[in-house]
Write a protein that holds these residues in place. Structure first.
Motif, PDB file in Angstrom:
ATOM      1  N   GLU A 163      39.722  27.070  35.996  1.00 44.10           N
ATOM      2  CA  GLU A 163      38.888  28.153  36.513  1.00 44.10           C
ATOM      3  C   GLU A 163      38.986  29.437  35.690  1.00 44.10           C
ATOM      4  N   ARG A 164      40.096  29.647  34.976  1.00 42.17           N
ATOM      5  CA  ARG A 164      40.282  30.924  34.289  1.00 42.17           C
ATOM      6  C   ARG A 164      39.292  31.085  33.144  1.00 42.17           C
ATOM      7  N   ILE A 165      39.061  32.309  32.754  1.00 43.04           N
ATOM      8  CA  ILE A 165      38.125  32.611  31.672  1.00 43.04           C
ATOM      9  C   ILE A 165      38.678  32.120  30.342  1.00 43.04           C
ATOM     10  N   ARG A 195      43.646  36.465  32.302  1.00 43.80           N
ATOM     11  CA  ARG A 195      42.520  37.190  31.714  1.00 43.80           C
ATOM     12  C   ARG A 195      41.473  37.310  32.805  1.00 43.80           C
ATOM     13  N   ASN A 196      41.277  38.514  33.267  1.00 39.94           N
ATOM     14  CA  ASN A 196      40.330  38.742  34.358  1.00 39.94           C
ATOM     15  C   ASN A 196      38.971  39.219  33.876  1.00 39.94           C
ATOM     16  N   GLU A 197      38.891  39.561  32.593  1.00 32.52           N
ATOM     17  CA  GLU A 197      37.652  40.120  32.057  1.00 32.52           C
ATOM     18  C   GLU A 197      37.672  39.990  30.544  1.00 32.52           C
ATOM     19  N   VAL A 201      31.225  44.556  29.868  1.00 35.44           N
ATOM     20  CA  VAL A 201      32.424  43.950  30.441  1.00 35.44           C
ATOM     21  C   VAL A 201      31.988  42.820  31.365  1.00 35.44           C
ATOM     22  N   VAL A 202      32.601  41.662  31.183  1.00 35.57           N
ATOM     23  CA  VAL A 202      32.274  40.502  32.006  1.00 35.57           C
ATOM     24  C   VAL A 202      33.509  40.088  32.806  1.00 35.57           C
ATOM     25  N   ARG A 203      33.327  39.988  34.105  1.00 36.29           N
ATOM     26  CA  ARG A 203      34.320  39.399  34.996  1.00 36.29           C
ATOM     27  C   ARG A 203      33.659  38.238  35.728  1.00 36.29           C
TER      28      ARG A 203
END
Length: 448
Positions: free
Chosen positions: A334-336, A371-373, A392-394
């Motif tokens: 699921e993480r970026i 990494r949230n963004e 900025v992408v989250r």
């Protein structure tokens, strides 16, 4: 005593997971061109047929939230090779080449220096003077955008995707027994063939595939979404709109274009199946890691656009799969994940530490840094053809700024995943907007 020291050293390597030369895996990196994230069966697409990629995803790790930091071919490929944002590697057009020093810090050259045999097949895509002589095996067209059909010496034609399958076969026949090796394969598919009008030349055997299905148009293909853009963007000079006209502007064109786009991806899937079968026949499948991703996403009519470049989800999200046969259980991550993560991940597989100037992370680390963004940037060309955009992408919210016009976009991705409503002027989101403006400035400095 010496034997004890050697034993202790080997035991430490085994515990840390750092492979010895004999254990180092082969690595094959597969890159498609303009491949949006949902154009895989395993991603939930009910129309496209990608059985081999689907199987590999189920056996490996599929990164559900994979993105590119710049959505355009040359920049993204440079980011993949060097593990860096555009702001650091500075490859911001189609003619700039890596300097010898910069090239030496790409993942293929670092692997070569450590004893790997390296090959490159297909579309290199960075600069106008590709480093063919640096590779042990090179089968690339020098053109930045190669043709889809080649003429053989006997006068017959071969499709670019099939020519890559032939190149893979040649490389593996020559180097498959010379472990370790790293082969990079870069498809032109499913990129359009530039022309007037642009087209999608597919392999003859796939021309009737999907002919009996109807692919629905995206919800945001409704004209109201295009008409909501500001004047600087809503112009026929915008490349995304210019290419939309001959390919997606009617229901009939939409059906033809999307079917051809899917046909080209199914052609790639066929090559993946052949590749895996050959690895098995050579007895090296169990020690060969395969990584697959797209160099950028692609809009197929969303927001009245065709192409990539801008910060919409269709443009910046890509498929990404890592299949390591030594890991016995498949999973969905699921993480970026980003294109800049490919180089450090490959280097770690080879037991090498990524140079400190790389900005990506190893995606296979057991306890990865959160990494949230991430920072998105696209500076090629500029208005009116391709308005410059950064942001900025989250996973839950996105901020984009068209820097030439000081125009902002804010999308609540949790409530509005199709990005139908720009909330930048909505007072209910004033705090989020302010926070993201600040974060944008911080990230912009950090990526340099």
């Amino acid at each position: 005593m010496n034997r004890l020291i050697i034993f202790s050293f080997l035991l430490a390597l085994a515990v840390t997971g750092n492979p010895t030369a004999a254990q180092r895996p082969n690595v094959i990196f597969l890159l498609t061109d303009d491949h949006r994230a949902d154009a895989l069966g395993v991603a939930g697409n009910p129309y496209i047929k990608t059985p081999h990629l689907d199987q590999m995803a189920k056996q490996g790790i599929r990164f559900k939230n994979a993105y590119v930091t710049t959505s355009i071919c040359s920049v993204s490929r440079a980011s993949i090779l060097r593990g860096q944002y555009l702001s650091r590697h500075k490859i911001d057009d189609f003619v700039k080449n890596f300097t010898p020093e910069e090239l030496s810090d790409t993942y293929p050259m670092l692997l070569k220096a450590s004893g790997y045999k390296i090959g490159f097949i297909g579309k290199y895509g960075v600069g106008n003077n590709p480093p063919a002589h640096e590779f042990d095996f090179w089968a690339c067209n020098k053109e930045g955008q190669p043709p889809y059909e080649y003429e053989r010496p006997d006068g017959s034609k071969i499709h670019h995707t099939d020519s890559l399958a032939h190149g893979i076969n040649q490389f593996l026949q020559k180097f498959g027994s010379q472990s370790p090796f790293c082969l990079s394969v870069s498809f032109k598919a499913p990129h359009e063939l530039d022309g007037n009008p642009p087209t999608y030349p597919v392999q003859e055997r796939y021309k009737d595939l999907y002919k009996d299905i109807t692919i629905p148009q995206p919800e945001t293909a409704d004209p109201s979404y295009w008409n909501a853009f500001p004047d600087f963007f809503r112009t026929d000079q915008n490349i995304g709109r210019d290419r939309w006209k001959p390919l997606l502007s009617t229901p009939e064109l939409h059906q033809q274009t999307v079917r051809d786009y899917y046909r080209l991806i199914t052609g790639v899937d066929e090559v993946v199946g052949k590749l895996r079968k050959q690895l098995e026949s050579l007895g090296i499948a169990d020690n060969t890691v395969i990584i697959f991703m797209g160099d950028n996403g692609f809009a197929l009519g969303e927001h009245g656009l065709e192409g990539k470049w801008f910060g919409f989800e269709e443009s910046i999200r890509v498929p990404m799969i890592i299949y390591d046969p030594r890991r016995k259980k498949g999973s969905v991550e699921e993480r970026i994940a980003l294109n800049i993560d490919i180089a450090p991940t490959i280097l770690n597989l080879a037991g090498l530490k990524a140079p400190r100037q790389m900005q990506g992370v190893d995606l296979l680390t057991k306890k990865p840094a959160g990494r949230n963004e991430f920072f998105y940037e696209h500076t090629f060309l500029g208005s009116p053809r391709l308005p410059k955009v950064e942001g900025v992408v989250r996973k839950d919210i996105k901020y984009m700024k068209f820097t030439e016009h000081n125009y902002e976009q804010l999308y609540d991705l949790k409530k509005d995943p199709l990005e139908k409503e720009n909330l930048a002027s909505d007072s209910r989101y004033a705090k989020q907007l302010m926070d993201l403006r600040e974060e944008y400035l911080i990230l912009k400095e950090q990526v340099k």
